[in-house]
Write a protein that holds these residues in place. Structure first.
Motif, PDB file in Angstrom:
ATOM      1  N   LEU A 304       0.831  -1.200   0.000  1.00 58.17           N
ATOM      2  CA  LEU A 304       0.000   0.000   0.000  1.00 58.17           C
ATOM      3  C   LEU A 304       0.865   1.249   0.000  1.00 58.17           C
ATOM      4  N   VAL A 305       1.896   1.240   0.831  1.00 57.65           N
ATOM      5  CA  VAL A 305       2.807   2.386   0.914  1.00 57.65           C
ATOM      6  C   VAL A 305       3.558   2.564  -0.402  1.00 57.65           C
ATOM      7  N   VAL A 306       4.083   1.472  -0.908  1.00 56.12           N
ATOM      8  CA  VAL A 306       4.893   1.516  -2.129  1.00 56.12           C
ATOM      9  C   VAL A 306       4.060   2.000  -3.317  1.00 56.12           C
ATOM     10  N   LYS A 307       2.855   1.478  -3.472  1.00 52.87           N
ATOM     11  CA  LYS A 307       2.024   1.845  -4.620  1.00 52.87           C
ATOM     12  C   LYS A 307       1.562   3.297  -4.529  1.00 52.87           C
ATOM     13  N   LEU A 308       1.292   3.778  -3.323  1.00 57.26           N
ATOM     14  CA  LEU A 308       0.926   5.183  -3.176  1.00 57.26           C
ATOM     15  C   LEU A 308       2.102   6.081  -3.551  1.00 57.26           C
ATOM     16  N   GLN A 309       3.296   5.707  -3.112  1.00 59.70           N
ATOM     17  CA  GLN A 309       4.480   6.486  -3.473  1.00 59.70           C
ATOM     18  C   GLN A 309       4.710   6.480  -4.978  1.00 59.70           C
ATOM     19  N   GLU A 310       4.522   5.324  -5.609  1.00 60.38           N
ATOM     20  CA  GLU A 310       4.682   5.236  -7.053  1.00 60.38           C
ATOM     21  C   GLU A 310       3.680   6.151  -7.764  1.00 60.38           C
ATOM     22  N   SER A 311       2.453   6.137  -7.274  1.00 66.03           N
ATOM     23  CA  SER A 311       1.407   6.963  -7.889  1.00 66.03           C
ATOM     24  C   SER A 311       1.704   8.446  -7.708  1.00 66.03           C
ATOM     25  N   PHE A 312       2.198   8.819  -6.550  1.00 67.41           N
ATOM     26  CA  PHE A 312       2.569  10.213  -6.303  1.00 67.41           C
ATOM     27  C   PHE A 312       3.647  10.654  -7.287  1.00 67.41           C
ATOM     28  N   LYS A 313       4.621   9.798  -7.495  1.00 68.49           N
ATOM     29  CA  LYS A 313       5.721  10.094  -8.418  1.00 68.49           C
ATOM     30  C   LYS A 313       5.195  10.264  -9.841  1.00 68.49           C
ATOM     31  N   GLU A 314       4.287   9.388 -10.251  1.00 72.27           N
ATOM     32  CA  GLU A 314       3.733   9.453 -11.594  1.00 72.27           C
ATOM     33  C   GLU A 314       2.938  10.735 -11.820  1.00 72.27           C
ATOM     34  N   VAL A 315       2.214  11.165 -10.798  1.00 75.28           N
ATOM     35  CA  VAL A 315       1.346  12.337 -10.937  1.00 75.28           C
ATOM     36  C   VAL A 315       2.117  13.640 -10.793  1.00 75.28           C
ATOM     37  N   THR A 316       3.064  13.685  -9.867  1.00 75.59           N
ATOM     38  CA  THR A 316       3.743  14.949  -9.556  1.00 75.59           C
ATOM     39  C   THR A 316       5.170  15.033 -10.077  1.00 75.59           C
ATOM     40  N   GLY A 317       5.770  13.880 -10.372  1.00 73.04           N
ATOM     41  CA  GLY A 317       7.175  13.866 -10.765  1.00 73.04           C
ATOM     42  C   GLY A 317       8.134  13.970  -9.595  1.00 73.04           C
ATOM     43  N   GLU A 318       7.597  13.929  -8.377  1.00 67.03           N
ATOM     44  CA  GLU A 318       8.411  14.069  -7.179  1.00 67.03           C
ATOM     45  C   GLU A 318       8.300  12.826  -6.297  1.00 67.03           C
ATOM     46  N   ASP A 319       9.248  12.690  -5.373  1.00 67.74           N
ATOM     47  CA  ASP A 319       9.204  11.594  -4.409  1.00 67.74           C
ATOM     48  C   ASP A 319       8.321  11.972  -3.224  1.00 67.74           C
ATOM     49  N   LEU A 320       7.666  10.980  -2.656  1.00 66.94           N
ATOM     50  CA  LEU A 320       6.813  11.190  -1.491  1.00 66.94           C
ATOM     51  C   LEU A 320       7.483  10.561  -0.270  1.00 66.94           C
ATOM     52  N   PRO A 321       7.990  11.380   0.666  1.00 63.16           N
ATOM     53  CA  PRO A 321       8.659  10.832   1.849  1.00 63.16           C
ATOM     54  C   PRO A 321       7.668  10.131   2.784  1.00 63.16           C
ATOM     55  N   ILE A 322       8.193   9.213   3.561  1.00 67.85           N
ATOM     56  CA  ILE A 322       7.424   8.541   4.611  1.00 67.85           C
ATOM     57  C   ILE A 322       7.599   9.307   5.912  1.00 67.85           C
ATOM     58  N   ASP A 323       6.525   9.384   6.696  1.00 65.37           N
ATOM     59  CA  ASP A 323       6.593  10.111   7.960  1.00 65.37           C
ATOM     60  C   ASP A 323       5.824   9.349   9.033  1.00 65.37           C
ATOM     61  N   TYR A 324       6.055   9.765  10.273  1.00 66.68           N
ATOM     62  CA  TYR A 324       5.389   9.198  11.444  1.00 66.68           C
ATOM     63  C   TYR A 324       4.857  10.365  12.268  1.00 66.68           C
ATOM     64  N   ASP A 325       3.639  10.229  12.771  1.00 70.68           N
ATOM     65  CA  ASP A 325       2.982  11.361  13.422  1.00 70.68           C
ATOM     66  C   ASP A 325       2.986  11.200  14.940  1.00 70.68           C
ATOM     67  N   PRO A 326       3.293  12.281  15.673  1.00 72.14           N
ATOM     68  CA  PRO A 326       3.328  12.189  17.131  1.00 72.14           C
ATOM     69  C   PRO A 326       1.961  12.214  17.792  1.00 72.14           C
ATOM     70  N   SER A 327       0.908  12.469  17.016  1.00 71.61           N
ATOM     71  CA  SER A 327      -0.423  12.565  17.608  1.00 71.61           C
ATOM     72  C   SER A 327      -1.257  11.330  17.260  1.00 71.61           C
ATOM     73  N   VAL A 328      -2.582  11.486  17.235  1.00 73.34           N
ATOM     74  CA  VAL A 328      -3.499  10.394  16.920  1.00 73.34           C
ATOM     75  C   VAL A 328      -4.543  10.896  15.932  1.00 73.34           C
ATOM     76  N   CYS A 329      -5.162   9.977  15.201  1.00 78.02           N
ATOM     77  CA  CYS A 329      -6.307  10.308  14.351  1.00 78.02           C
ATOM     78  C   CYS A 329      -7.084   9.014  14.117  1.00 78.02           C
ATOM     79  N   ASP A 330      -8.099   9.075  13.260  1.00 78.02           N
ATOM     80  CA  ASP A 330      -8.906   7.877  13.018  1.00 78.02           C
ATOM     81  C   ASP A 330      -8.107   6.741  12.390  1.00 78.02           C
ATOM     82  N   SER A 331      -6.942   7.033  11.841  1.00 81.95           N
ATOM     83  CA  SER A 331      -6.096   5.967  11.305  1.00 81.95           C
ATOM     84  C   SER A 331      -5.728   4.965  12.397  1.00 81.95           C
ATOM     85  N   ASN A 332      -5.559   5.446  13.632  1.00 78.91           N
ATOM     86  CA  ASN A 332      -5.272   4.537  14.743  1.00 78.91           C
ATOM     87  C   ASN A 332      -6.366   3.494  14.901  1.00 78.91           C
TER      88      ASN A 332
END
Length: 381
Positions: A304-332
């Motif tokens: 899921l992560v890899v394919k999203l990054q690939e899609s970002f690159k295809e659409v924008t021409g840029e790399d999409l960095p991975i990050d980690y969030d210090p808070s919480v959201c519905d993703s938890n």
């Protein structure tokens, strides 16, 4: 105006401040009906007036396969009208930025989800399996909308994209959070006789507060470490000459994987014992109707992560960095309660939760394209 942007503008124009989401819910339901999909309403028990629905639907390709969940929240934080330079419920574009409440958090993401679903409703031959779509209430509160969908057994998927407002990176992990209540007992007495008479609960609580904030936490290679924050202390009587005999303390604890509520309570109890306060404190998890959010991290090499990054690159021409969030959201909730691999990525902007919030049209457009490409890769026909 392009339909994608019209939906973004329409949603911003609807006052869906957390507490009365029904207008936004009815809007997304009508849009889903226009696609030939059946919207379902979900209400949490406290919503007796039926003003806070979440809306969900399923687009079935008619072919066996996996399920992608696209999810966003329809509520926003409140506004202080006197501090806005535009009408917060009238989207206004200035210098490439669209101003309005929810323009960043997160009605651009909601609009991108709606247009993504519409695309696949018109191109079922381009994917297999199902797309589950959820627009939830109360995310800015206690996430009751998402928890209710979990309780109703709606949320089942192989992948999830949380369309929250973070565009320059994709979050694959979040810390968790617990809140604790502590009562520290002292002994009353006439203030003129203190300290020979009485035991000041405020002083004991202050000592304990300092000890709590100095407690150790576990570390995570990406989420770093947990944190303690004593957010509130209250006790005593300014109108009476009485030594305070009780003090209330509220403690926030952000956690990383490996830390739970039992561990946190044990740490605080041990701190109280070292101060000689073991028999003078009561420590418990603050009661709430919905579960607390626990920490998680999706592997960075997950498809899921890899394919999203690939899609970002295809659409924008840029790399999409991975990050980690210090808070919480519905993703938890999706990751921990449902066991769904989830990434958090969506159109962003500025002044989130603040005055003169704004979003970027190009990011809304790009996220729509990125969501489409990611789904095509993961739910290939």
């Amino acid at each position: 105006m392009e339909k994608l942007f019209q939906r973004w503008y329409d949603l911003i124009s609807i006052d869906s401040v957390s507490g009365h989401e029904v207008g936004a819910a009815d809007y997304v339901a009508e849009v889903l009906r226009s696609m030939g999909l059946e919207p379902h309403y979900s209400y949490f028990p406290e919503d007796t007036d039926r003003q806070r629905p979440s809306v969900w639907t399923v687009l079935d390709s008619g072919k066996p396969g996996k399920t992608m969940l696209l999810i966003g929240h329809i509520d926003t934080v409140d506004v202080n009208l006197k501090n806005w330079k535009t009408n917060p419920f009238m989207p206004t574009e200035i210098d490439g930025k669209v101003y309005g409440r929810g323009s960043m958090d997160m009605k651009g993401g909601d609009a991108a989800i709606l247009s993504t679903v519409e695309y696949f409703a018109q191109h079922k031959d381009e994917f297999s399996g199902k797309i589950l779509v959820c627009f939830v209430a109360d995310e800015e509160g206690l996430s009751k909308g998402t928890y209710q969908l979990v309780d109703e057994d709606v949320v089942h998927a192989d992948y999830a994209i949380m369309a929250e407002c973070r565009y320059n990176n994709v979050a694959v992990g979040f810390r968790g959070r617990f809140s604790f209540e502590i009562t520290v007992k002292g002994k009353a007495g006439h203030a003129s006789r203190y300290p020979e008479v009485g035991e000041n609960a405020l002083i004991s609580a202050g000592r304990l507060a300092a000890a709590i904030e100095a407690l150790p936490t576990l570390s995570h290679p990406k989420l770093h470490h947990g944190t303690w924050c004593v957010r509130y202390l209250a006790g005593g009587n300014s109108g009476a000459l009485v030594v305070p005999d009780s003090c209330y303390m509220f403690v926030d604890r952000y956690v990383v994987p490996g830390e739970d509520e039992a561990m946190c309570i044990r740490q605080m109890q041990e701190a109280a014992e070292k101060l000689g306060l073991a028999d003078k404190v009561d420590i418990h998890l603050k009661p709430r109707n919905s579960p607390y959010m626990k920490s998680f991290a999706v592997p960075e090499d997950h498809e899921l992560v890899v394919k999203l990054q690939e899609s970002f690159k295809e659409v924008t021409g840029e790399d999409l960095p991975i990050d980690y969030d210090p808070s919480v959201c519905d993703s938890n909730i999706l990751a921990v309660s449902c066991g769904i691999p989830v990434v958090t990525f969506g159109p962003s902007g500025g002044n989130m939760h603040g005055d003169n919030e704004y979003g970027y049209p190009y990011q809304v457009k790009n996220c729509y394209e990125i969501y489409k490409q990611t789904i095509k890769k993961l739910l290939s026909a």
